[in-house]
Design a protein around this motif. Structure first.
Motif, PDB file in Angstrom:
ATOM      1  N   PHE A   1       0.835  -1.205   0.000  1.00 38.65           N
ATOM      2  CA  PHE A   1       0.000   0.000   0.000  1.00 38.65           C
ATOM      3  C   PHE A   1       0.868   1.252   0.000  1.00 38.65           C
ATOM      4  N   LEU A   2       1.953   1.217   0.770  1.00 39.70           N
ATOM      5  CA  LEU A   2       2.887   2.347   0.802  1.00 39.70           C
ATOM      6  C   LEU A   2       3.558   2.535  -0.554  1.00 39.70           C
ATOM      7  N   PHE A   3       4.073   1.425  -1.126  1.00 34.67           N
ATOM      8  CA  PHE A   3       4.698   1.498  -2.453  1.00 34.67           C
ATOM      9  C   PHE A   3       3.701   1.991  -3.500  1.00 34.67           C
ATOM     10  N   GLY A   4       2.497   1.428  -3.474  1.00 33.60           N
ATOM     11  CA  GLY A   4       1.474   1.809  -4.454  1.00 33.60           C
ATOM     12  C   GLY A   4       1.044   3.251  -4.304  1.00 33.60           C
ATOM     13  N   GLY A   5       0.954   3.729  -3.048  1.00 34.42           N
ATOM     14  CA  GLY A   5       0.585   5.124  -2.824  1.00 34.42           C
ATOM     15  C   GLY A   5       1.619   6.080  -3.379  1.00 34.42           C
ATOM     16  N   LEU A   6       2.886   5.794  -3.096  1.00 31.24           N
ATOM     17  CA  LEU A   6       3.959   6.654  -3.607  1.00 31.24           C
ATOM     18  C   LEU A   6       4.002   6.628  -5.133  1.00 31.24           C
ATOM     19  N   LEU A   7       3.920   5.422  -5.711  1.00 33.84           N
ATOM     20  CA  LEU A   7       3.951   5.311  -7.165  1.00 33.84           C
ATOM     21  C   LEU A   7       2.757   6.014  -7.798  1.00 33.84           C
ATOM     22  N   GLY A   8       1.570   5.816  -7.222  1.00 32.74           N
ATOM     23  CA  GLY A   8       0.368   6.431  -7.782  1.00 32.74           C
ATOM     24  C   GLY A   8       0.413   7.941  -7.745  1.00 32.74           C
ATOM     25  N   VAL A   9       0.874   8.505  -6.637  1.00 36.44           N
ATOM     26  CA  VAL A   9       0.953   9.965  -6.522  1.00 36.44           C
ATOM     27  C   VAL A   9       1.986  10.526  -7.493  1.00 36.44           C
ATOM     28  N   LEU A  10       3.146   9.877  -7.581  1.00 38.51           N
ATOM     29  CA  LEU A  10       4.193  10.360  -8.489  1.00 38.51           C
ATOM     30  C   LEU A  10       3.724  10.311  -9.945  1.00 38.51           C
ATOM     31  N   LEU A  11       3.063   9.217 -10.315  1.00 38.77           N
ATOM     32  CA  LEU A  11       2.544   9.118 -11.685  1.00 38.77           C
ATOM     33  C   LEU A  11       1.498  10.193 -11.951  1.00 38.77           C
ATOM     34  N   ALA A  12       0.632  10.434 -10.973  1.00 36.62           N
ATOM     35  CA  ALA A  12      -0.418  11.436 -11.158  1.00 36.62           C
ATOM     36  C   ALA A  12       0.174  12.827 -11.340  1.00 36.62           C
ATOM     37  N   VAL A  13       1.182  13.164 -10.532  1.00 35.58           N
ATOM     38  CA  VAL A  13       1.827  14.480 -10.653  1.00 35.58           C
ATOM     39  C   VAL A  13       2.460  14.622 -12.032  1.00 35.58           C
ATOM     40  N   GLY A  14       3.140  13.570 -12.497  1.00 30.81           N
ATOM     41  CA  GLY A  14       3.756  13.620 -13.815  1.00 30.81           C
ATOM     42  C   GLY A  14       2.733  13.744 -14.927  1.00 30.81           C
ATOM     43  N   ILE A  15       1.635  13.014 -14.812  1.00 31.56           N
ATOM     44  CA  ILE A  15       0.601  13.043 -15.851  1.00 31.56           C
ATOM     45  C   ILE A  15      -0.059  14.419 -15.929  1.00 31.56           C
ATOM     46  N   VAL A  16      -0.265  15.045 -14.786  1.00 27.82           N
ATOM     47  CA  VAL A  16      -0.933  16.349 -14.757  1.00 27.82           C
ATOM     48  C   VAL A  16      -0.025  17.458 -15.287  1.00 27.82           C
ATOM     49  N   HIS A  17       1.266  17.382 -15.006  1.00 26.65           N
ATOM     50  CA  HIS A  17       2.168  18.485 -15.341  1.00 26.65           C
ATOM     51  C   HIS A  17       2.943  18.291 -16.643  1.00 26.65           C
ATOM     52  N   VAL A  18       3.013  17.060 -17.136  1.00 30.52           N
ATOM     53  CA  VAL A  18       3.766  16.798 -18.368  1.00 30.52           C
ATOM     54  C   VAL A  18       2.796  16.243 -19.403  1.00 30.52           C
ATOM     55  N   GLN A  19       2.556  17.007 -20.448  1.00 34.20           N
ATOM     56  CA  GLN A  19       1.560  16.610 -21.445  1.00 34.20           C
ATOM     57  C   GLN A  19       1.966  15.323 -22.157  1.00 34.20           C
ATOM     58  N   THR A  20       3.254  15.131 -22.356  1.00 30.89           N
ATOM     59  CA  THR A  20       3.723  13.909 -23.012  1.00 30.89           C
ATOM     60  C   THR A  20       3.370  12.677 -22.194  1.00 30.89           C
ATOM     61  N   LEU A  21       3.553  12.756 -20.862  1.00 30.74           N
ATOM     62  CA  LEU A  21       3.208  11.635 -19.988  1.00 30.74           C
ATOM     63  C   LEU A  21       1.702  11.397 -19.993  1.00 30.74           C
ATOM     64  N   ASP A  22       0.937  12.477 -20.079  1.00 27.32           N
ATOM     65  CA  ASP A  22      -0.515  12.333 -20.109  1.00 27.32           C
ATOM     66  C   ASP A  22      -0.949  11.519 -21.319  1.00 27.32           C
ATOM     67  N   ARG A  23      -0.316  11.788 -22.459  1.00 31.14           N
ATOM     68  CA  ARG A  23      -0.713  11.097 -23.688  1.00 31.14           C
ATOM     69  C   ARG A  23      -0.116   9.699 -23.808  1.00 31.14           C
ATOM     70  N   SER A  24       1.094   9.516 -23.258  1.00 31.08           N
ATOM     71  CA  SER A  24       1.790   8.239 -23.460  1.00 31.08           C
ATOM     72  C   SER A  24       1.644   7.288 -22.277  1.00 31.08           C
ATOM     73  N   LEU A  25       1.676   7.817 -21.058  1.00 34.62           N
ATOM     74  CA  LEU A  25       1.701   6.959 -19.879  1.00 34.62           C
ATOM     75  C   LEU A  25       0.317   6.534 -19.420  1.00 34.62           C
ATOM     76  N   MET A  26      -0.649   7.431 -19.498  1.00 34.19           N
ATOM     77  CA  MET A  26      -1.985   7.133 -18.994  1.00 34.19           C
ATOM     78  C   MET A  26      -2.606   5.900 -19.654  1.00 34.19           C
ATOM     79  N   PRO A  27      -2.512   5.736 -20.971  1.00 37.38           N
ATOM     80  CA  PRO A  27      -3.063   4.505 -21.566  1.00 37.38           C
ATOM     81  C   PRO A  27      -2.400   3.239 -21.035  1.00 37.38           C
ATOM     82  N   TRP A  28      -1.088   3.298 -20.756  1.00 32.76           N
ATOM     83  CA  TRP A  28      -0.401   2.122 -20.213  1.00 32.76           C
ATOM     84  C   TRP A  28      -0.831   1.839 -18.778  1.00 32.76           C
ATOM     85  N   VAL A  29      -1.086   2.884 -18.023  1.00 35.71           N
ATOM     86  CA  VAL A  29      -1.583   2.702 -16.653  1.00 35.71           C
ATOM     87  C   VAL A  29      -2.922   1.968 -16.667  1.00 35.71           C
ATOM     88  N   ILE A  30      -3.792   2.377 -17.581  1.00 32.95           N
ATOM     89  CA  ILE A  30      -5.098   1.720 -17.698  1.00 32.95           C
ATOM     90  C   ILE A  30      -4.943   0.296 -18.222  1.00 32.95           C
TER      91      ILE A  30
END
Length: 304
Positions: free
Chosen positions: A115-144
């Motif tokens: 839960f700790l690992f997942g929380g840290l990973l989830g928050v870091l990914l979310a921050v990157g997706i929100v602030h970096v448009q490239t991550l939003d387009r490329s990473l979000m589909p892989w997360v899903i």
């Protein structure tokens, strides 16, 4: 005098009727009734075959009584599970490998670490997706897409790969838990970080706020309710991941190990008691997150 005497009773009944107690009790009673009836239905064929093979005289009362007291029933009765829980929780030393408290702690440790690992990973990914448009387009589909892979298929591979590099015990189970629980946290945090409306963002820019100031003073406070909603889901899924992670490892400790040993030896009462313990543990973890949420939101000035 009569009206005064009836007022407390009437008030109590009104609270039960309009509150949550009566509906919950009604559902619990209905489940128990169906459970006991199901135990008789599912166990009766085995008992009747035994009666006929051993020439034992029986009637409906004996069939019902024996259905609720079999050593290895197909479906154990609720009181049998309660007796097993009493024996393995309260009558065993918590350090004993026959204690469900001991096995629950083994599973809980992997759950919380994942839960700790997942929380840290989830928050870091979310921050990157929100602030970096490239991550939003490329990473979000892989997360899903990552959540479309059945965990029962990938868990043995994770255990084998990590075992070959010397990581055994709690870590592989925590990684499996992390794999399951980071997804709702990522989605929830992305939604929360994007929740401030245009007017709020424009106001911050009017004050010449930097990107980091907008993040810490606007986005993060707005995302807290979304984060805790996701954490409640994630901690329950993390527990499932820890139990699933114990199945392919042949673990000798943990609720998953109790499920395995019970299935190997046909101890259905042991299996059901482990399942009930897992559900109680899941409710406890979600409740703890809920309490932390209330404290955090109260300190932030949120109205209850």
């Amino acid at each position: 005098m009569t009206d005064v005497a009836l007022t407390p009773t009437t008030g109590l009944w009104s609270k039960l009727y309009h509150g949550k107690t009566l509906p919950i009790l009604t559902v619990v009673i209905a489940i128990l009734f169906a459970w006991y009836a199901g135990a008789v239905y599912l166990n009766s064929d085995t008992l009747i075959s035994t009666y006929e093979r051993t020439n034992v005289e029986w009637d409906g009362k004996k069939l019902i009584t024996d259905s609720w007291s079999m050593d290895r029933p197909i479906l154990p009765a609720p009181h049998q599970i309660v007796e097993e829980l009493n024996k393995t929780v309260f009558q065993k030393n918590i350090t004993s490998k026959r204690s469900l408290i001991y096995h629950s702690w083994v599973t809980t440790s992997a759950t919380l670490l994942g839960f700790l690992f997942g929380g840290l990973l989830g928050v870091l990914l979310a921050v990157g997706i929100v602030h970096v448009q490239t991550l939003d387009r490329s990473l979000m589909p892989w997360v899903i897409a990552s959540q479309t892979i059945p965990i029962l298929a990938i868990a043995p591979m994770i255990v084998v790969v990590l075992g070959n590099v010397g990581l055994t015990g709690t870590i592989p189970k925590a990684i499996i838990s992390m794999y399951l629980c980071f997804f709702p946290i990522t989605i929830g945090m992305v939604k929360g970080l994007r929740s401030p409306d245009v007017l709020q963002m424009d106001l911050m820019r009017t004050y010449s706020a930097s990107t980091s100031q907008i993040f810490w003073k606007l986005r993060v406070p707005a995302s807290i309710p979304f984060l805790f909603a996701s954490l409640k889901v994630a901690v329950a899924i993390s527990l499932v991941g820890a139990i699933v992670g114990e199945l392919p490892t042949g673990a000798v400790a943990g609720l998953g190990a109790r499920l395995l040993s019970g299935s190997y030896y046909g101890q259905t009462i042991q299996i059901w008691s482990a399942l009930v313990m897992a559900s109680l543990l899941g409710m406890l973890l979600v409740y703890i997150v809920t309490v932390i949420e209330k404290v955090v939101l109260k300190n932030m000035g949120a109205r209850s």
